[in-house]
Design a protein around this motif. Structure first.
Motif, PDB file in Angstrom:
ATOM      1  N   ALA A  26       1.167  -1.000  -0.322  1.00  0.00           N
ATOM      2  CA  ALA A  26       0.244   0.257  -0.280  1.00  0.00           C
ATOM      3  C   ALA A  26       0.974   1.611   0.182  1.00  0.00           C
ATOM      4  O   ALA A  26       0.856   2.135  -0.453  1.00  0.00           O
ATOM      5  CB  ALA A  26      -1.015   0.193   1.243  1.00  0.00           C
ATOM      6  N   LEU A  29       1.938   2.144  -3.796  1.00  0.00           N
ATOM      7  CA  LEU A  29       0.813   2.449  -4.761  1.00  0.00           C
ATOM      8  C   LEU A  29       0.869   4.720  -3.944  1.00  0.00           C
ATOM      9  O   LEU A  29       0.827   5.237  -4.919  1.00  0.00           O
ATOM     10  CB  LEU A  29      -0.192   2.158  -4.501  1.00  0.00           C
ATOM     11  N   THR A  41      -6.928   7.993  -0.411  1.00  0.00           N
ATOM     12  CA  THR A  41      -6.611   6.829  -0.018  1.00  0.00           C
ATOM     13  C   THR A  41      -6.682   6.269   1.319  1.00  0.00           C
ATOM     14  O   THR A  41      -6.142   7.647   2.067  1.00  0.00           O
ATOM     15  CB  THR A  41      -5.382   5.633  -0.742  1.00  0.00           C
ATOM     16  N   GLN A  87      -5.757  -5.780  -2.778  1.00  0.00           N
ATOM     17  CA  GLN A  87      -6.544  -5.695  -3.158  1.00  0.00           C
ATOM     18  C   GLN A  87      -7.465  -4.619  -1.894  1.00  0.00           C
ATOM     19  O   GLN A  87      -8.183  -3.516  -2.725  1.00  0.00           O
ATOM     20  CB  GLN A  87      -7.748  -5.917  -3.860  1.00  0.00           C
ATOM     21  N   ARG A 141      -4.560  -0.741  -8.333  1.00  0.00           N
ATOM     22  CA  ARG A 141      -4.439  -1.469  -7.176  1.00  0.00           C
ATOM     23  C   ARG A 141      -3.407  -1.949  -7.746  1.00  0.00           C
ATOM     24  O   ARG A 141      -2.011  -1.903  -8.129  1.00  0.00           O
ATOM     25  CB  ARG A 141      -4.796  -2.208  -6.126  1.00  0.00           C
TER      26      ARG A 141
END
Length: 418
Positions: A26, A29, A41, A87, A141
């Motif tokens: 994460a 990303l 996010t 995901q 993602r």
């Protein structure tokens, strides 16, 4: 609602590793998207991301993973849970967001799941999969490929996968499941490019706890099923809920007292093979019929227009290919059913061996403990060990593609002779 790792039984160390990797993924990303993505996010309260970090940098993300462990340890469960965490909108595998829900349900557009139905995974299937996995994730993602039973890859399929792992697309992650990292299970070159997550056989208590919590099974039944399944979660659930599975197990545990001579040994072998064939046929019959009906409909069966008859005649090749794949699936199902029976039989002789040695361990088959004790007195520890080795040798022979009937007949004779 429990998170995606809740069903991974008795694997605390592996879960901790996967949680850290998901948090690091994460963070990758977020960093790639810049400050705007960081603002948009959400971060789960208490997660490494909400604290402004990505967890232990030494336990970061990588593009290829291998999940290893004995049957029933949860290799595929771990891979699917990790795919869901990748995901997850929060990067934690919360179990509540759309990414987690669709991945665990098998409907996420960016998660490809390969579950081999036959004896092997061919090169054509692997090439098509690698090509699709190279596309950009539709959800923004990761593109995740989960390959269950990666030990069934043919050499050519393994080479196709290796090329993709060596030169991975920037947002693609490969998750492979195999019994071990031995070259017989996974190629050395693929292994060298993957991070390994070893899983252990969960304890009977841990399996019983999840059966009670998740499936609502009575505690005493759950404890018995967990012990009888020898740490295999799926097998334990089947024994606890399916009367037919319990009947098949009872028939297997009755084999030792049926072996009174050469003729009885061959009769027992035939009965075991026929039971495995019947179980396999029942498990695939409905799927086979549905697949054939769907293909015939797609090819124009039942049509009355011009050319309909000619179209179905010209479809013979496709129907033959379907029959070939269904035959391969039936063979796999038969071997899986037979292997389950052999595991139960091995557990019986293991109980006889531990009783002969007076080892302070609980029996696998508590309901057959008296029979195992009688066997221990009759055979002694050495005889029980030889019989256990005969069962394990039969499993190994079938895995090496010896015809099941020949392997089982040889095993039954060895069990009778001792």
């Amino acid at each position: 609602m429990p998170d995606v790792f809740a069903d991974l039984v008795g694997q605390d160390e592996a879960v901790a590793t996967l949680r850290r990797a998901a948090a690091a993924a994460a963070a990758v990303l977020r960093h790639a998207a810049g400050e705007r993505a960081l603002a948009l996010t959400p971060a789960a309260p208490g997660s490494a991301e909400s604290a402004g970090g990505s967890g232990d940098p030494g336990a970061g993300m990588t593009h290829a993973w291998i999940f290893t462990g004995p049957p029933g340890s949860g290799r595929s469960v771990a891979a699917r849970a990790f795919a869901a965490a990748l995901q997850c909108a929060y990067g934690t595998g919360c179990g509540e967001c759309p990414g987690c829900h669709t991945t665990m349900a098998g409907t996420h557009a960016d998660v490809r799941l390969v579950v081999p139905e036959g004896l092997s995974i061919g090169v054509d299937e692997m090439r098509a999969l690698v090509l699709r996995a190279a596309s950009t994730p539709s959800g923004g993602r990761w593109q995740v490929v989960v390959i269950e039973d990666a030990d069934r890859l043919t050499e050519a399929a393994g080479n196709a996968l290796l090329k993709a792992i060596e030169e991975p697309p920037p947002r693609t992650v490969f998750l492979l499941c195999a019994p071990s990292t031995h070259p017989d299970d996974i190629s050395v070159t693929i292994r060298s490019r993957c991070r390994v997550v070893p899983l252990r056989q969960p304890s009977a208590d841990a399996v019983a706890e999840v059966l009670v919590r998740r499936d609502g099974i009575a505690p005493d039944v759950a404890q018995w099923a967990a012990a009888a399944a020898q740490g295999h979660v799926g097998r334990a659930r089947r024994l606890a809920r399916d009367p037919e599975a319990r009947k098949r197990r009872d028939a297997v545990l009755a084999i030792p007292r049926r072996l009174t001579g050469v003729g009885a040994a061959f009769d027992a072998a035939s009965a075991l093979i026929e039971a495995a064939e019947a179980e396999a046929e029942a498990s695939v019959a409905e799927a086979d019929a549905a697949e054939r009906a769907a293909l015939e409909t797609a090819l124009g069966a039942g049509g009355t227009g011009r050319g309909a008859a000619g179209a179905i005649r010209g479809a013979a090749g496709q129907l033959k290919d379907l029959e070939r794949r269904q035959k391969s699936r039936a063979t796999r199902a038969q071997r899986d059913a037979l292997d389950r029976a052999l595991v139960d039989l091995a557990g019986f002789y293991r109980d006889a061996l531990t009783m002969a040695l007076r080892a302070p361990v609980a029996p696998v088959h508590t309901d057959a403990a008296a029979l195992a004790a009688a066997g221990a007195q009759k055979w002694d520890a050495e005889g029980a060990l030889r019989r256990l080795e005969a069962v394990l040798a039969c499993r190994a022979a079938i895995e090496a593609n010896v015809k099941p009937r020949i392997a089982v007949e040889a095993m039954m004779l060895a069990l009778w002779r001792g």
